[in-house]
Structure formats: structure tokens, C-alpha cells
Design an enzyme around this catalytic site. Structure first.
Site, short mmCIF file in Angstrom:
data_model
loop_
_atom_site.label_atom_id
_atom_site.label_comp_id
_atom_site.label_asym_id
_atom_site.label_seq_id
_atom_site.Cartn_x
_atom_site.Cartn_y
_atom_site.Cartn_z
N LYS A 143 21.86 1.40 45.49
CA LYS A 143 21.86 0.20 45.13
C LYS A 143 20.99 -0.79 46.05
CE LYS A 143 24.85 -3.62 45.18
NZ LYS A 143 26.28 -4.18 45.55
N ASP A 161 25.98 -4.32 40.52
CA ASP A 161 27.07 -4.72 41.45
C ASP A 161 28.39 -5.08 40.57
OD1 ASP A 161 26.72 -7.24 40.09
OD2 ASP A 161 26.60 -8.34 42.07
#
Ligand code: SF4
Length: 234
Positions: A143, A161
């Protein structure tokens, strides 16, 4: 439970009605992106940074806290720590104190110092542009590498997310729960030119309209024929 999971248990007649109302996701993705882009023209990363190093540090600090909180901490932090060497010139405890307010400060300080060490040893103190090299930095997972690459104009994937996950499920763009599998579905669907801005659009739409508890479908430009979870009927 995700909306699509819930939909497995609702009557077939309702699912037929939903499928009639919305087109397949491949046909919807273009108008979905365009409408969200028109709706959220200011959608962009909320972290404040002036260099690739500050970007990397901000994203590493943003785990499990808000961007507002990170910005509050980095305003001072970036005055004191300007180069990778600066993070190693202080003790671990001093760095922990300086990032304390972002939470998980022990792990984050350790990751930051390990990352700075590697930047100095292998990259002349610069943040690498290669995705695989970013992933080798201590404490940098997919991420973080995705956010850093996207902000540098070199998106290699799609950031997933909590907002991207929830909205992708509600919009019927994925049935997956696992962020890696959700990203895989989105990469197949979203045009590459939109990989960087797509998460920002979803995040801002999630914050402003498609709230986790009370989605405001009546205010949503996707409500009539682009979202299978819409509570508004045409
Ligand atoms: S129509 Fe409702 S559920 Fe669908 S994206 Fe918009 S706010 Fe979210």
C-alpha cells in the site's frame, strides 16, 4: 458483511431487478470515474510533503492514523529531519518522541531508521523509483509503495484502503474482501491512466457521500443506474 455478501441471501427477483438497472461493471467503470471526477475535482492526497523523502515518511507514518494527524506531526518533523542521515543521527527514543502522536511510534521509528539506512546504503540517500526497490525498504508494504509510486506519476497498482474497499464492493466492482484481491480486480477494470487518481476519487466520495453507515444515495451521481447498492430507485 459486505453488500455483495448480503445480496447472496436476498430474493432472486431483487437481484434480477438490480441487474436490469445497472450495466456490467466494464460498461460502468468509465462513467463512474468521470462522474466522480466531476463531483470531486479537488480529490488529491491529503498528506503534505515537499520531496519524495517527505512523501515516503508521511505515508509510513499514516498507518493507523489520520492524514490530518500526520500533517500536524510532520510540520515540525520535517524541519528537524531533512535528509536520511538526520533520522540516524538521533537515538531511536528521540525519534519515537518526535513521531509519538502518530501512534505505533516504536514500530514506525524502527521502520523509518531501517528505511533511511537502506536509502543511504543502496540508493545514495534518494527514494528509489522502482516499485520492487520500494518494497525492499523496511516497513514499506504494497500500500505504501503504491501511494508513493502514484504520487510520483508512476502508478504500479491501485491503493486499496477502507474507503476504496467499501465503495468498490458497494458499486459491484469486486466481490472480494482481501485488499490484495480487490486490487487485482480493480487493476483489471480501471484504465491504467486512472490508477493514480481512482483511489482519491473513491476516498473523497466515501468521506463526503458514500458514508460507511449512512450512504447518502439521494445526493450521489451514481445512484440511478451506476450503483447496484443504491437506495434510490429511478
Ligand atoms: S448510490 Fe449510494 S451506495 Fe452507491 S455509491 Fe452512491 S452513495 Fe454509495
Amino acid at each position: 458483511m459486505a453488500d455483495w455478501d448480503k445480496m447472496r441471501h436476498v430474493p432472486r427477483s431483487y437481484l434480477t431487478e438490480v441487474h436490469k438497472r445497472v450495466a456490467p461493471k466494464r460498461e460502468r467503470i468509465r462513467p463512474v470515474i468521470d462522474l466522480l471526477a466531476a463531483e470531486h475535482q479537488d480529490a488529491a492526497i491529503a498528506l503534505r510533503f515537499r520531496s519524495p523523502l517527505e512523501l515516503l515518511v508521511s505515508v509510513m507514518l499514516s498507518a493507523q492514523t489520520t492524514d490530518v494527524n500526520v500533517n500536524r506531526v510532520t510540520t515540525k518533523l520535517f524541519e528537524k529531519y531533512r535528509r536520511p542521515e538526520d533520522y540516524l543521527a538521533v537515538t531511536q527514543e528521540e525519534l519515537e518522541r518526535d513521531i509519538f502522536a502518530t501512534g505505533f511510534y516504536r514500530q514506525k521509528a524502527k521502520a523509518l531508521r531501517g528505511t533511511m539506512q537502506r536509502l543511504i546504503e543502496f540508493h545514495d540517500g534518494e527514494v528509489p523509483t522502482e516499485f520492487d526497490e520500494l518494497l525492499k525498504l523496511p516497513g514499506v508494504a504494497r500500500k505504501t509503495a503504491n501511494v508513493v509510486s502514484a504520487e510520483r506519476g508512476n502508478a504500479q497498482g491501485i491503493v486499496v484502503d477502507t474507503h476504496v474497499r467499501r465503495l468498490s464492493q458497494r458499486m459491484g466492482l469486486t466481490r472480494q474482501e482481501d485488499p490484495v484481491k480487490i486490487e487485482r480486480d480493480l487493476i483489471r477494470l480501471v484504465p491504467r491512466a486512472d490508477w493514480a487518481r481512482f483511489p482519491h476519487l473513491m476516498i473523497w466520495h466515501g468521506r463526503r457521500v458514500c458514508d460507511a453507515r449512512r450512504p447518502r444515495c439521494e445526493e450521489c451521481p451514481l445512484a440511478l443506474d451506476l450503483c447496484p447498492s443504491s437506495r434510490v430507485r429511478g
